[in-house]
Design an enzyme around this catalytic site. Structure first.
Site, short mmCIF file in Angstrom:
data_model
loop_
_atom_site.label_atom_id
_atom_site.label_comp_id
_atom_site.label_asym_id
_atom_site.label_seq_id
_atom_site.Cartn_x
_atom_site.Cartn_y
_atom_site.Cartn_z
N ASP A 95 -24.81 65.46 31.13
CA ASP A 95 -24.94 64.71 32.25
C ASP A 95 -25.75 63.55 32.31
O ASP A 95 -26.95 63.55 32.14
CB ASP A 95 -25.92 65.78 33.19
CG ASP A 95 -26.05 65.22 34.92
OD1 ASP A 95 -25.77 64.21 35.16
OD2 ASP A 95 -27.18 65.80 35.37
N ASN A 109 -26.13 60.86 34.37
CA ASN A 109 -26.75 60.33 35.59
C ASN A 109 -27.67 61.20 36.21
O ASN A 109 -28.25 61.08 37.49
CB ASN A 109 -25.82 59.83 36.71
CG ASN A 109 -24.90 61.12 37.44
OD1 ASN A 109 -24.87 62.07 37.03
ND2 ASN A 109 -24.26 60.67 38.24
N ASP A 115 -27.66 64.28 37.76
CA ASP A 115 -27.57 65.03 39.27
C ASP A 115 -27.26 66.37 38.98
O ASP A 115 -26.78 67.03 39.99
CB ASP A 115 -26.33 64.10 39.93
CG ASP A 115 -24.84 64.23 39.14
OD1 ASP A 115 -24.67 65.02 37.96
OD2 ASP A 115 -23.74 63.89 39.83
N ASP A 163 -20.52 64.32 33.39
CA ASP A 163 -19.81 63.47 33.85
C ASP A 163 -19.21 62.53 32.60
O ASP A 163 -19.51 62.84 31.56
CB ASP A 163 -20.55 62.29 34.79
CG ASP A 163 -21.84 62.16 33.94
OD1 ASP A 163 -21.85 61.51 32.84
OD2 ASP A 163 -23.11 62.24 34.71
N ASP A 221 -5.80 67.52 31.04
CA ASP A 221 -5.42 68.62 31.51
C ASP A 221 -4.28 68.44 32.81
O ASP A 221 -4.77 67.88 33.68
CB ASP A 221 -6.49 69.63 32.19
CG ASP A 221 -6.41 70.92 31.93
OD1 ASP A 221 -5.23 71.59 32.12
OD2 ASP A 221 -7.35 71.54 31.62
N ASP A 227 -1.34 73.62 32.26
CA ASP A 227 -1.95 74.60 32.88
C ASP A 227 -0.68 75.64 33.49
O ASP A 227 0.29 75.06 34.11
CB ASP A 227 -2.69 74.23 33.96
CG ASP A 227 -3.64 75.39 34.68
OD1 ASP A 227 -4.34 75.94 34.10
OD2 ASP A 227 -3.27 75.47 35.76
N GLU A 280 -0.27 76.30 28.35
CA GLU A 280 -0.59 77.52 28.73
C GLU A 280 0.34 78.51 29.25
O GLU A 280 0.71 77.98 30.36
CB GLU A 280 -2.00 77.52 29.83
CG GLU A 280 -2.52 78.74 30.28
CD GLU A 280 -3.55 78.65 31.46
OE1 GLU A 280 -4.37 79.75 31.44
OE2 GLU A 280 -3.45 78.05 32.41
N HIS A 336 -12.39 77.64 28.55
CA HIS A 336 -13.05 77.58 29.58
C HIS A 336 -12.77 79.03 30.53
O HIS A 336 -13.71 79.18 31.26
CB HIS A 336 -12.77 76.75 30.73
CG HIS A 336 -11.35 76.55 31.14
ND1 HIS A 336 -10.44 75.98 30.09
CD2 HIS A 336 -10.89 76.94 32.24
CE1 HIS A 336 -9.19 76.31 30.84
NE2 HIS A 336 -9.39 76.44 32.14
N ASP A 337 -11.92 79.83 30.01
CA ASP A 337 -11.47 81.20 30.73
C ASP A 337 -12.01 82.29 30.22
O ASP A 337 -11.69 83.35 30.54
CB ASP A 337 -10.13 81.05 31.22
CG ASP A 337 -9.42 80.20 32.39
OD1 ASP A 337 -10.45 79.70 33.09
OD2 ASP A 337 -8.65 79.91 32.27
#
Length: 541
Positions: free
Chosen positions: A19, A21, A23, A27, A96, A200, A253, A321-322
């Site tokens: 991150d 910035n 927040d 990013d 992706d 995907d 995938e 990520h899954d």
């Protein structure tokens, strides 16, 4: 050989990586700032989970504009800067590509609600079935995120198809105009300089029929949408007209594919496809992650051998990520934590294929001890919990079963140091950090010579420098229960890799041959005819 035969690919989940910035969300500028870190690790390419514009109902996998950047992550100028800075370090960028469905906020879908619009046929709209005066879905298909795969739209009194959430309407690939739109999208990013795409749920895009299907526990309807001939035809067209001329890399995938189906997808269609059998077949019942069964290493070894033997080339991965974290599933979070992380790294990076490392894997991140569903962000995980509760499972039992699946285990922010929020940000992060961030973080890994990161770094450097470990032949040796052993050979170079994939000491049938060059305990005796828990060694013969 192509670049993807030689390089190690690193997956970044942008909202959790860095991150810049402050927040609370990662990013693109944060990614740029960490490119030297990835170069130091030995990474040759980055797969970015979606950074395109999105309504963020499914964290970017619901695209609202294929040719713009999600403002949460930055701007198109930021993305172009990422391409430029990555190129300076000889790191390729893979996007992706989510083209089975769009967001329900995409302009195409909004306009498609009007039956007179040219965009109406971009999606699958159907009349309801009328049964005893009630409007019912057009068929009995299930959504992969539970419930019916159809959503009724009051505006036009029609149903639309969504194999995933109702906010992700499926595109209609029986419409040639949709295929032309996809070609434009591919060219847009390839012209900008991306090296290729992770595709995907790509084997779901074509639906052969919309009739009622055989009722199943999960995926009712799959015989009409998984790996259909029409899907192969479309991928061949995309490859012939766009991907091949650009020399683009693609990895698919592909749900529930067999070995033979995987081979089909790599015949003038995709560069390679992810095999998921070693995720669904080793530690869960019925291939459903909520129904956990005890992990047995021999199952993993059997599946890995099968794909290594029968496929000419395959992606190598334990995390994404899954999926829950690999050390929590296939290793040991306690006494043999480092040893098991390093063993899994060795298995990952010494087989034949293209290794994929998921962010945080290189520092040994484990699953997170979530305390309640209030800490969960992922929509699929919430749906599973609600389904279990509807089946009368108690709150505690339903939560425990849901945590077997929870995708947020992989999505917690990367801890860069041991300061507040792991140095990811000083404001509240979008998702809580792993509770062990003070002991497992990047800064500590970089400072310790025996850290998981530095083991990964040495291992990747070895692989990057030895063609035998990149694309040499592989020959398996049967040396004992739960022991994964094989030779990698090319020309006059031979390496031997042996790994005890279990948490118990294992006897081996013969002494380890060769000169030990990398191992995960403080010492290794080649004459020993046993391997300690999760022990691994690479020798040069």
């Amino acid at each position: 050989m192509e670049w993807w035969n030689k390089r190690v690919i690193y997956q970044i989940y942008p909202r959790s990586f860095c991150d810049a910035n402050n927040d609370g969300m990662g990013d693109i500028q944060g990614i740029i700032s960490k490119l030297p870190y990835l170069k130091d690790l030995g990474i040759g390419a980055i797969w970015l989970s979606p950074v395109t514009a999105s309504s963020d109902y499914d964290n970017g996998y619901d695209v609202s504009d294929y040719c713009d950047i999600n403002p949460k992550f930055g701007t198109m100028d930021d993305f172009k800067a990422l391409l430029k800075e990555a190129d300076k370090l000889d790191i390729k960028i893979i996007m992706d590509l989510v083209i089975n469905h769009t967001s329900d906020q995409h302009r195409w879908f909004i306009e498609s609600k009007n039956p007179e619009s040219p965009y109406h046929n971009y999606y699958v709209w159907r009349e309801p079935r009328i049964v005893k005066g009630k409007k019912l879905p057009p068929n009995n298909w299930d959504s992969l995120f539970l419930g019916s795969a159809w959503k009724y739209c009051e505006e036009n009194e029609l149903y639309y198809l969504h194999l995933f959430t109702e906010n992700q309407p499926d595109l209609n690939y029986n419409n040639p105009a949709v295929i032309q739109e996809v070609k434009k999208i591919l060219k847009f990013w390839l012209d900008m300089g991306v090296a290729g795409f992770r595709c995907d749920v790509i084997n779901c895009i074509y639906k052969t029929s919309y009739e009622d299907a055989k009722k199943r526990r999960m995926k009712t309807g799959k015989e009409f949408y998984l790996s259909q001939k029409g899907c192969h035809d479309i991928l061949k067209e995309l490859n012939r007209e766009v991907l091949k001329p650009y020399k683009a890399f693609t990895v698919g995938e592909t749900m529930d594919v067999s070995l033979e189906e995987a081979k089909d997808f790599t015949q003038d269609e995709l560069t390679m496809v992810f095999p998921f059998e070693h995720h669904t077949g080793v530690d869960c019942w019925f291939q459903i992650p909520v129904f956990k069964r005890k992990y047995k290493p021999f199952r993993m070894i059997r599946i890995l051998k099968k794909w290594q033997t029968k496929m000419p080339w395959t992606p190598l991965f334990f995390e994404n990520h899954d999926q829950a974290r690999s050390v929590s599933r296939f290793g040991d979070e306690g006494k043999y934590y480092k040893e098991s992380v390093k063993m899994l790294a060795t298995v990952l990076l010494t087989q034949k294929g293209t290794p994929f490392i998921y962010q945080g894997q290189e520092i040994g991140l484990a699953n997170t001890d979530f305390k309640s569903m209030e800490e969960i962000d992922d929509i699929a995980t919430k749906n599973i919990y609600n389904m279990l509760r509807s089946f009368k499972f108690g709150k505690i039992r339903a939560f425990k079963m849901t945590m077997n699946y929870a995708r947020d285990h992989a999505r917690t922010p990367i801890p860069w140091d041991d300061s507040e929020n792991g140095g990811f940000c000083t404001v509240k992060p979008w998702l809580r950090l792993n509770e062990r961030y003070k002991e497992i973080n990047v800064k500590k890994n970089l400072s310790e010579t025996d850290s998981c990161f530095n083991y990964y770094k040495r291992l990747i450097a070895l692989r990057n420098s030895e063609e035998a470990l990149q694309f040499g032949d592989i020959e398996f040796a049967d040396l004992g229960k739960d022991v994964f052993a094989y030779y990698r050979k090319k020309d006059d170079k031979t390496f031997f890799i042996i790994s005890n994939m279990s948490g118990k000491t294992q006897k081996i049938r013969e002494e380890v041959r060769g000169l030990p060059i990398l191992f995960n305990y403080r010492n290794f005796n080649p004459q020993q005819k046993m391997l300690r828990p999760f022990e691994t060694v690479i020798t040069r013969i």
